[in-house]
Design a protein around this motif. Structure first.
Motif, PDB file in Angstrom:
ATOM      1  N   VAL A  64      69.314  26.486   1.916  1.00  0.00           N
ATOM      2  CA  VAL A  64      70.330  26.755   2.934  1.00  0.00           C
ATOM      3  C   VAL A  64      71.641  26.964   2.192  1.00  0.00           C
ATOM      4  O   VAL A  64      72.068  26.101   1.421  1.00  0.00           O
ATOM      5  N   TRP A  65      72.284  28.109   2.440  1.00  0.00           N
ATOM      6  CA  TRP A  65      73.490  28.478   1.705  1.00  0.00           C
ATOM      7  C   TRP A  65      74.643  28.708   2.668  1.00  0.00           C
ATOM      8  O   TRP A  65      74.452  29.240   3.747  1.00  0.00           O
ATOM      9  N   GLY A  66      75.858  28.346   2.214  1.00  0.00           N
ATOM     10  CA  GLY A  66      77.058  28.595   3.001  1.00  0.00           C
ATOM     11  C   GLY A  66      77.453  27.391   3.825  1.00  0.00           C
ATOM     12  O   GLY A  66      76.603  26.635   4.305  1.00  0.00           O
ATOM     13  N   SER A  67      78.757  27.200   4.010  1.00  0.00           N
ATOM     14  CA  SER A  67      79.256  26.064   4.779  1.00  0.00           C
ATOM     15  C   SER A  67      79.811  26.470   6.144  1.00  0.00           C
ATOM     16  O   SER A  67      79.725  25.708   7.100  1.00  0.00           O
ATOM     17  N   VAL A  71      73.070  30.006   6.159  1.00  0.00           N
ATOM     18  CA  VAL A  71      71.825  30.735   6.392  1.00  0.00           C
ATOM     19  C   VAL A  71      70.733  30.097   5.551  1.00  0.00           C
ATOM     20  O   VAL A  71      70.997  29.479   4.522  1.00  0.00           O
ATOM     21  N   GLY A  72      69.494  30.255   5.991  1.00  0.00           N
ATOM     22  CA  GLY A  72      68.377  29.738   5.230  1.00  0.00           C
ATOM     23  C   GLY A  72      67.445  28.914   6.086  1.00  0.00           C
ATOM     24  O   GLY A  72      67.521  28.921   7.324  1.00  0.00           O
ATOM     25  N   ILE A  73      66.572  28.175   5.413  1.00  0.00           N
ATOM     26  CA  ILE A  73      65.592  27.306   6.075  1.00  0.00           C
ATOM     27  C   ILE A  73      65.646  25.946   5.395  1.00  0.00           C
ATOM     28  O   ILE A  73      65.356  25.841   4.200  1.00  0.00           O
ATOM     29  N   PRO A  74      65.989  24.884   6.117  1.00  0.00           N
ATOM     30  CA  PRO A  74      65.955  23.548   5.513  1.00  0.00           C
ATOM     31  C   PRO A  74      64.526  23.158   5.128  1.00  0.00           C
ATOM     32  O   PRO A  74      63.555  23.628   5.729  1.00  0.00           O
ATOM     33  N   ALA A  75      64.408  22.272   4.156  1.00  0.00           N
ATOM     34  CA  ALA A  75      63.089  21.875   3.673  1.00  0.00           C
ATOM     35  C   ALA A  75      62.252  21.232   4.768  1.00  0.00           C
ATOM     36  O   ALA A  75      61.041  21.482   4.871  1.00  0.00           O
ATOM     37  N   ASP A  76      62.882  20.408   5.618  1.00  0.00           N
ATOM     38  CA  ASP A  76      62.095  19.758   6.662  1.00  0.00           C
ATOM     39  C   ASP A  76      61.567  20.763   7.671  1.00  0.00           C
ATOM     40  O   ASP A  76      60.456  20.612   8.208  1.00  0.00           O
ATOM     41  N   ARG A  77      62.339  21.837   7.925  1.00  0.00           N
ATOM     42  CA  ARG A  77      61.863  22.874   8.836  1.00  0.00           C
ATOM     43  C   ARG A  77      60.702  23.642   8.223  1.00  0.00           C
ATOM     44  O   ARG A  77      59.721  23.958   8.906  1.00  0.00           O
ATOM     45  N   LEU A  78      60.778  23.926   6.932  1.00  0.00           N
ATOM     46  CA  LEU A  78      59.689  24.657   6.291  1.00  0.00           C
ATOM     47  C   LEU A  78      58.411  23.833   6.269  1.00  0.00           C
ATOM     48  O   LEU A  78      57.313  24.365   6.491  1.00  0.00           O
ATOM     49  N   THR A  79      58.516  22.536   6.039  1.00  0.00           N
ATOM     50  CA  THR A  79      57.306  21.714   6.068  1.00  0.00           C
ATOM     51  C   THR A  79      56.716  21.670   7.476  1.00  0.00           C
ATOM     52  O   THR A  79      55.485  21.622   7.633  1.00  0.00           O
ATOM     53  N   GLU A  85      59.874  20.008  -3.913  1.00  0.00           N
ATOM     54  CA  GLU A  85      60.560  19.732  -5.170  1.00  0.00           C
ATOM     55  C   GLU A  85      62.022  20.155  -5.012  1.00  0.00           C
ATOM     56  O   GLU A  85      62.311  21.329  -4.800  1.00  0.00           O
ATOM     57  N   ARG A  86      62.932  19.200  -5.111  1.00  0.00           N
ATOM     58  CA  ARG A  86      64.352  19.491  -4.955  1.00  0.00           C
ATOM     59  C   ARG A  86      64.879  20.210  -6.203  1.00  0.00           C
ATOM     60  O   ARG A  86      64.564  19.819  -7.329  1.00  0.00           O
ATOM     61  N   LEU A  87      65.688  21.236  -5.989  1.00  0.00           N
ATOM     62  CA  LEU A  87      66.202  22.039  -7.090  1.00  0.00           C
ATOM     63  C   LEU A  87      67.715  22.030  -7.194  1.00  0.00           C
ATOM     64  O   LEU A  87      68.277  22.526  -8.177  1.00  0.00           O
ATOM     65  N   SER A  88      68.399  21.476  -6.202  1.00  0.00           N
ATOM     66  CA  SER A  88      69.859  21.536  -6.176  1.00  0.00           C
ATOM     67  C   SER A  88      70.493  20.818  -7.354  1.00  0.00           C
ATOM     68  O   SER A  88      71.598  21.169  -7.782  1.00  0.00           O
ATOM     69  N   TRP A 127      70.495  27.704 -11.935  1.00  0.00           N
ATOM     70  CA  TRP A 127      71.466  28.529 -11.211  1.00  0.00           C
ATOM     71  C   TRP A 127      72.613  29.007 -12.091  1.00  0.00           C
ATOM     72  O   TRP A 127      73.422  29.826 -11.661  1.00  0.00           O
ATOM     73  N   GLY A 128      72.693  28.484 -13.297  1.00  0.00           N
ATOM     74  CA  GLY A 128      73.782  28.840 -14.185  1.00  0.00           C
ATOM     75  C   GLY A 128      75.094  28.178 -13.817  1.00  0.00           C
ATOM     76  O   GLY A 128      76.146  28.539 -14.339  1.00  0.00           O
ATOM     77  N   LYS A 129      75.026  27.163 -12.920  1.00  0.00           N
ATOM     78  CA  LYS A 129      76.223  26.457 -12.466  1.00  0.00           C
ATOM     79  C   LYS A 129      75.785  25.271 -11.621  1.00  0.00           C
ATOM     80  O   LYS A 129      74.617  25.149 -11.241  1.00  0.00           O
ATOM     81  N   GLU A 130      76.730  24.383 -11.337  1.00  0.00           N
ATOM     82  CA  GLU A 130      76.483  23.286 -10.402  1.00  0.00           C
ATOM     83  C   GLU A 130      76.467  23.841  -8.976  1.00  0.00           C
ATOM     84  O   GLU A 130      77.272  24.725  -8.642  1.00  0.00           O
ATOM     85  N   VAL A 131      75.561  23.348  -8.152  1.00  0.00           N
ATOM     86  CA  VAL A 131      75.513  23.759  -6.744  1.00  0.00           C
ATOM     87  C   VAL A 131      75.490  22.511  -5.873  1.00  0.00           C
ATOM     88  O   VAL A 131      75.008  21.458  -6.293  1.00  0.00           O
ATOM     89  N   ASP A 132      76.007  22.631  -4.656  1.00  0.00           N
ATOM     90  CA  ASP A 132      76.022  21.472  -3.757  1.00  0.00           C
ATOM     91  C   ASP A 132      75.332  21.766  -2.436  1.00  0.00           C
ATOM     92  O   ASP A 132      75.457  20.988  -1.478  1.00  0.00           O
ATOM     93  N   ASP A 133      74.619  22.887  -2.353  1.00  0.00           N
ATOM     94  CA  ASP A 133      73.883  23.181  -1.128  1.00  0.00           C
ATOM     95  C   ASP A 133      72.419  22.791  -1.315  1.00  0.00           C
ATOM     96  O   ASP A 133      72.036  22.228  -2.341  1.00  0.00           O
ATOM     97  N   GLU A 134      71.608  23.071  -0.316  1.00  0.00           N
ATOM     98  CA  GLU A 134      70.204  22.665  -0.346  1.00  0.00           C
ATOM     99  C   GLU A 134      69.350  23.769  -0.970  1.00  0.00           C
ATOM    100  O   GLU A 134      69.273  24.877  -0.437  1.00  0.00           O
ATOM    101  N   ARG A 135      68.707  23.443  -2.078  1.00  0.00           N
ATOM    102  CA  ARG A 135      67.791  24.376  -2.730  1.00  0.00           C
ATOM    103  C   ARG A 135      66.542  23.595  -3.138  1.00  0.00           C
ATOM    104  O   ARG A 135      66.648  22.474  -3.640  1.00  0.00           O
ATOM    105  N   TYR A 136      65.397  24.192  -2.908  1.00  0.00           N
ATOM    106  CA  TYR A 136      64.154  23.444  -3.117  1.00  0.00           C
ATOM    107  C   TYR A 136      62.991  24.415  -3.298  1.00  0.00           C
ATOM    108  O   TYR A 136      63.108  25.622  -3.046  1.00  0.00           O
ATOM    109  N   ALA A 137      61.876  23.871  -3.740  1.00  0.00           N
ATOM    110  CA  ALA A 137      60.626  24.626  -3.800  1.00  0.00           C
ATOM    111  C   ALA A 137      59.550  23.830  -3.077  1.00  0.00           C
ATOM    112  O   ALA A 137      59.550  22.597  -3.119  1.00  0.00           O
ATOM    113  N   VAL A 138      58.667  24.541  -2.426  1.00  0.00           N
ATOM    114  CA  VAL A 138      57.497  23.931  -1.791  1.00  0.00           C
ATOM    115  C   VAL A 138      56.254  24.555  -2.413  1.00  0.00           C
ATOM    116  O   VAL A 138      56.136  25.790  -2.468  1.00  0.00           O
ATOM    117  N   VAL A 139      55.364  23.705  -2.890  1.00  0.00           N
ATOM    118  CA  VAL A 139      54.051  24.155  -3.360  1.00  0.00           C
ATOM    119  C   VAL A 139      53.030  23.657  -2.349  1.00  0.00           C
ATOM    120  O   VAL A 139      52.876  22.450  -2.154  1.00  0.00           O
TER     121      VAL A 139
END
Length: 215
Positions: A152-155, A159-167, A180-183, A189-201
């Motif tokens: 989920v990006w932007g304050s 936009v995006g899909i939260p991890a709980d919604r995807l599950t 797997e949390r990626l934030s 990302w080449g920088k620090e990020v403070d939004d929600e980023r993750y992977a689901v396997v």
């Protein structure tokens, strides 16, 4: 706009117009050696250990396709943008990879089946994500997996899909799901990020085989 339900209409984005500069983002083009190594390591942990068939719907310019091919997988990429597909074909020239212009939500691959469907930052752009996930599941061989990198990006207008919604969307497919949390890994990302980023396997259960109609 938040893409958090099947009824939400995703934004229309002109990806052809973005193709020429798409790889300038660190996590898009993976031009920084450290970012590239970080994604390669993650892919190695997410994809099957043995070389297999990988489908990359919404492949963009083919950066993840290239990493998968370098790890021995045979890649099929699909993207709705002809400009993105042209760049992906150039990037993977000489590799064991093919690319098609088409809908990531309904990949034009006929009866081909895959050991993994690898998707990054794509599902949130597609209508009816639950149905899309079921289609992708049906393209898997027995024992295959879905590898879904989202967030989920932007304050102001996130936009995006939260991890709980995807599950939740994956629940009807059954099987095993790992988040797997990626934030907290700036090397991706080449920088620090403070939004929600993750992977689901996800290793979904196979759909039930229809019973033959009675007399």
């Amino acid at each position: 706009m938040t893409s958090t339900s099947d009824s939400t209409t995703p934004p229309r984005i002109d990806w052809d117009s973005r193709a020429a500069t798409f790889d300038e983002e660190s996590d898009h083009g993976l031009r920084d050696p450290g970012v590239r190594r970080a994604w390669a390591a993650r892919l190695r942990s997410w994809l099957p250990g043995r070389p297999g068939e990988v489908l990359d719907p919404g492949c963009g310019t083919g950066s993840l396709s290239l990493l998968a091919a370098e790890q021995g997988h045979r890649v099929t990429g699909v993207d709705l943008s002809p400009a993105m597909v042209a760049l992906a074909r150039a990037k993977l020239a000489g590799r064991d990879a093919v690319f098609h212009v088409g809908d990531a939500g309904a990949p034009p691959v006929g009866g081909q089946r895959f050991d993994a469907v690898l998707v990054r930052h794509v599902l949130w752009t597609l209508p009816e994500p639950g149905r899309v996930l079921a289609r992708w599941r049906d393209l898997l061989r027995p024992g295959g997996r879905l590898v879904l990198v989202e967030g989920v990006w932007g304050s102001v207008t996130p936009v995006g899909i939260p991890a709980d919604r995807l599950t939740e969307l994956l629940a009807p497919l059954g099987g095993q799901v790992r988040v797997e949390r990626l934030s907290d890994d700036p090397s991706l990302w080449g920088k620090e990020v403070d939004d929600e980023r993750y992977a689901v396997v996800a290793l979904p259960a196979r759909p039930p085989v229809p019973k033959p109609a009675g007399p």
